[in-house]
Write an enzyme that holds these catalytic residues in place. Sequence first.
Site, PDB file in Angstrom:
ATOM      1  N   CYS A 119      -8.003 -31.161  -5.428  1.00 62.00           N
ATOM      2  CA  CYS A 119      -7.974 -30.857  -3.993  1.00 62.00           C
ATOM      3  C   CYS A 119      -7.589 -32.055  -3.138  1.00 62.00           C
ATOM      4  CB  CYS A 119      -9.332 -30.322  -3.545  1.00 62.00           C
ATOM      5  SG  CYS A 119      -9.870 -28.848  -4.447  1.00 62.00           S
ATOM      6  N   HIS A 260     -11.181 -31.342   3.770  1.00 62.34           N
ATOM      7  CA  HIS A 260     -10.786 -30.336   2.790  1.00 62.34           C
ATOM      8  C   HIS A 260     -11.642 -29.100   2.988  1.00 62.34           C
ATOM      9  CE1 HIS A 260     -10.056 -28.175  -0.825  1.00 62.34           C
ATOM     10  NE2 HIS A 260     -11.173 -28.542  -1.415  1.00 62.34           N
ATOM     11  N   ASN A 290     -10.789 -21.840  -0.405  1.00 63.02           N
ATOM     12  CA  ASN A 290     -10.399 -23.153  -0.900  1.00 63.02           C
ATOM     13  C   ASN A 290      -8.991 -23.069  -1.484  1.00 63.02           C
ATOM     14  OD1 ASN A 290     -10.051 -25.561  -2.262  1.00 63.02           O
ATOM     15  ND2 ASN A 290     -12.051 -25.536  -3.262  1.00 63.02           N
TER      16      ASN A 290
END
Length: 333
Positions: A119, A260, A290
């Site tokens: 990520c 994030h 996500n």
Amino acid sequence: MTERRHPPRARILGTGRCLPDTVVTNADLEARVDTSDEWIRTRTGIRERRIAPPSIDTCDLCEEAARQALEAADLRPDDLDLILVGTVTPALGFPATACLLQERLGTRGQMAFDLSAGCTGFLYALSVADSFIRSGNARYVLAVGAETLSRIVDWDDRSTCVLFGDGAGAAVFGPTQDPERGVLATRMAADGSYWPLLHMPGGGSRHPASAESLAQGLHYVKMQGNEVFKVAVRTLHQVAEEVLEAAGVSGDQVDWFVPHQANRRIIDAVRLRLKVPAERVYVNVHRYGNTSAASVPIALDEMVRGGKIRPGHRVLLDAFGAGFTFGAALIRW
């Protein structure tokens, strides 16, 4: 007297994003696994996510986001010196999706490679872009974060299938001599001792594709959610503090905190530790889930096109991902 010129640093010239049309809501998942909208929302903040159809791969998402970013920067693909793609779900095992994207954009000759940093992939790409521009080895750099995580999620595993979505975000970087603009500071790091907490066992040389590996479900994401949460909050806070200190800026001086988008509870916990006011935190995890390396650049593009980020704003980016990797960057718009 000769005018003193500051070394160049990277600044963002244009952004773009691509999100699949198909929306999968929490109610849709209720019909498939033992979960509920209330359970998902209270633990993650996610209400829905975007899922790419079988006809769309990671490079397709990259291309749309990249073309938007180039148009916003008023540049042509041939102007680029470097193409970077942060992803853990490349279109092919090899070559790099960045090379496929280069071909799609109709250009050739410049450097092109992928970064596998989970990520944190886009922030790693941002740091590489800034380094190449500062050193004079590149003038214009395209950085894309893109994922089709729906391809590596076990849709019968309620602990992971509710979390992830597909998408891509892109940014074009160029040089600036203005000491008050651009990427002010970055900090990238990793701690490989945590790798078992979030990984995909299959697909590499350790567990290559086979009937046995497929039957064992080794080609799906494996995650120990509670342990990931604890490390994520600590490292996101730590790396962001290091960047703020390097830039001589405090949390309450940040105009926008763009973390994030993994989990709303993680975002809130980090925001409180950094002392960033709640109204200065950008959150879209409820709409997209996500999207891994794509989450930060998708958020940036929404903010830029929505008029939220304005010249002079200090924007703090923060990410954490499989590896474990973590990174932060402070940008003066």
